[in-house]
Design an enzyme around this catalytic site. Structure first.
Site, PDB file in Angstrom:
ATOM      1  N   SER A  11      -9.087  -2.905  -2.776  1.00 28.38           N
ATOM      2  CA  SER A  11      -8.294  -2.085  -1.854  1.00 28.38           C
ATOM      3  C   SER A  11      -6.906  -1.860  -2.450  1.00 28.38           C
ATOM      4  CB  SER A  11      -8.154  -2.797  -0.506  1.00 28.38           C
ATOM      5  OG  SER A  11      -7.058  -2.242   0.198  1.00 28.38           O
ATOM      6  N   HIS A  36     -11.367   1.267  -2.659  1.00 24.44           N
ATOM      7  CA  HIS A  36     -11.199   1.327  -1.200  1.00 24.44           C
ATOM      8  C   HIS A  36      -9.780   1.822  -0.885  1.00 24.44           C
ATOM      9  CE1 HIS A  36     -12.193  -0.216   2.901  1.00 24.44           C
ATOM     10  NE2 HIS A  36     -10.907  -0.532   2.954  1.00 24.44           N
ATOM     11  N   ASP A  38      -7.122   2.738   2.065  1.00 19.41           N
ATOM     12  CA  ASP A  38      -6.811   2.509   3.478  1.00 19.41           C
ATOM     13  C   ASP A  38      -5.828   3.546   3.994  1.00 19.41           C
ATOM     14  OD1 ASP A  38      -8.234   0.032   4.170  1.00 19.41           O
ATOM     15  OD2 ASP A  38      -7.007  -0.849   2.576  1.00 19.41           O
ATOM     16  N   MET A  40      -3.734   4.857   7.133  1.00 16.02           N
ATOM     17  CA  MET A  40      -3.219   4.404   8.446  1.00 16.02           C
ATOM     18  C   MET A  40      -2.207   5.411   8.966  1.00 16.02           C
ATOM     19  SD  MET A  40      -2.462   0.459   7.421  1.00 16.02           S
ATOM     20  CE  MET A  40      -3.687  -0.550   6.594  1.00 16.02           C
ATOM     21  N   HIS A  69     -11.148   4.460   4.088  1.00 17.90           N
ATOM     22  CA  HIS A  69     -11.200   3.723   5.361  1.00 17.90           C
ATOM     23  C   HIS A  69     -10.146   4.318   6.284  1.00 17.90           C
ATOM     24  CE1 HIS A  69     -10.612  -0.481   7.438  1.00 17.90           C
ATOM     25  NE2 HIS A  69     -11.051   0.439   8.271  1.00 17.90           N
ATOM     26  N   MET A  71      -8.113   4.440   9.363  1.00 15.94           N
ATOM     27  CA  MET A  71      -7.567   3.741  10.528  1.00 15.94           C
ATOM     28  C   MET A  71      -6.601   4.695  11.205  1.00 15.94           C
ATOM     29  SD  MET A  71      -7.138   0.086   8.627  1.00 15.94           S
ATOM     30  CE  MET A  71      -7.261   0.857   7.025  1.00 15.94           C
ATOM     31  N   MET A 140     -14.897  -5.827  10.119  1.00 17.96           N
ATOM     32  CA  MET A 140     -13.510  -6.201   9.804  1.00 17.96           C
ATOM     33  C   MET A 140     -13.369  -7.709   9.968  1.00 17.96           C
ATOM     34  SD  MET A 140     -11.826  -3.516   8.862  1.00 17.96           S
ATOM     35  CE  MET A 140     -10.213  -4.314   8.733  1.00 17.96           C
ATOM     36  N   PHE A 146      -2.908  -4.278   8.224  1.00 21.03           N
ATOM     37  CA  PHE A 146      -2.082  -4.930   7.206  1.00 21.03           C
ATOM     38  C   PHE A 146      -2.953  -5.685   6.209  1.00 21.03           C
ATOM     39  CE2 PHE A 146       0.239  -4.625  11.158  1.00 21.03           C
ATOM     40  CZ  PHE A 146       1.429  -4.014  10.754  1.00 21.03           C
ATOM     41  N   ASP A 178     -13.989  -6.676   5.129  1.00 16.87           N
ATOM     42  CA  ASP A 178     -12.657  -6.205   4.738  1.00 16.87           C
ATOM     43  C   ASP A 178     -11.598  -7.054   5.427  1.00 16.87           C
ATOM     44  OD1 ASP A 178     -10.431  -4.749   4.012  1.00 16.87           O
ATOM     45  OD2 ASP A 178     -10.998  -2.913   5.082  1.00 16.87           O
ATOM     46  N   GLY A 180      -8.772 -10.454   4.059  1.00 20.46           N
ATOM     47  CA  GLY A 180      -8.712 -11.888   3.738  1.00 20.46           C
ATOM     48  C   GLY A 180      -9.804 -12.352   2.789  1.00 20.46           C
TER      49      GLY A 180
END
Ligand code: DX5
Ligand code: ZN
Length: 226
Positions: A11, A36, A38, A40, A69, A71, A140, A146, A178, A180
């Site tokens: 990511s 990936h 992200d 947002m 992705h 969001m 998730m 974040f 996705d 951690g």
């Protein structure tokens, strides 16, 4: 135990944006399977990230699939523009989408693969009615918005539940996680049934560098064969 390959999806949210092309190239050399991205919008999640210019800039840099992705509150507004910029697949959220099936149809009409993401508080059963339409389910493993958050262990059960639902419906779709993901949590998620692993901080902010980080993820998970 499923029989799919292990796929790594770095990511770029955690990458050095002044050096993005280089970092993606290194991740690709280290065996990344897709990139990936992200997106947002500051509404769906309390953070802003990136949009079309990044997809467009990365397209000539790598042959790897670009997975976007979303969001955002209204993903339908962006599908066409992002597809034209070079996105290969979209992941949209179940939460808050009043016409999810329409969103899926729209992505498919653009010739793109489509996945649906489930936030930690959303049960696997939410996808029952539309599972057969999906190429991918994203579980998730943190709350979206974040990077660099702790993996939520209670989401492991949901990974297995999604796997079971797919088996019940005799449908094959990828199960992605996705949030951690590191050299320890990748194995937990894989044992639960995940086959695609997104990792940002562990790869791009690893003190040992991108190559070593990718190697650690590869070594601690296994490539499963049927
Ligand atoms: C979180 C994003 C993730 C994020 C993961 O909302 O969807 O893709 O980049 O970052 P890490 O791997 O740092 O948890
Ligand atoms: Zn993501």
């Amino acid at each position: 135990m499923n029989t799919s390959l292990r796929r790594l999806a770095p990511s770029i949210l955690a990458a050095d944006f002044a050096n993005l092309g280089n970092q993606v190239t290194i991740a690709a050399q280290a065996g990344a399977d897709r990139i990936h991205i992200d997106v947002m919008d500051g509404h769906f999640v309390p953070n802003l990230s990136m949009g079309e210019p990044i997809i467009k800039s990365l397209r000539p840099v790598t042959k790897l699939p670009l997975e976007v992705h979303l969001m955002v509150t209204d993903p339908d507004l962006f599908l066409e523009e992002f597809a034209a910029a070079g996105a290969d697949s979209f992941i949209v959220h179940y939460e808050g989408n009043k016409n999810l099936h329409r969103t899926l149809q729209k992505a498919k009409s653009l010739g793109k693969k489509i996945g649906v993401a489930l936030n930690p508080a959303t049960p696997a059963s939410a996808l029952e009615a539309i599972l057969s339409e999906l190429d991918l389910v994203l579980v998730m493993t943190v709350n979206p918005g974040f990077g660099n958050q702790h993996f939520l262990p209670f989401t492991l059960t949901k990974i297995t539940q999604v796997e079971r639902l797919l088996q019940e419906q005799n449908h094959s779709a990828e199960i992605e996680v996705d949030g951690g993901i590191d050299a320890t949590t990748i194995l937990l998620a894989q044992r639960a049934g995940a086959t695609v692993f997104v990792a940002g901080t562990f790869i791009f902010q690893n003190p040992r560098g991108i190559l070593q980080a990718m190697d650690a993820l590869q070594k601690s998970s296994s490539v499963l064969t049927s």
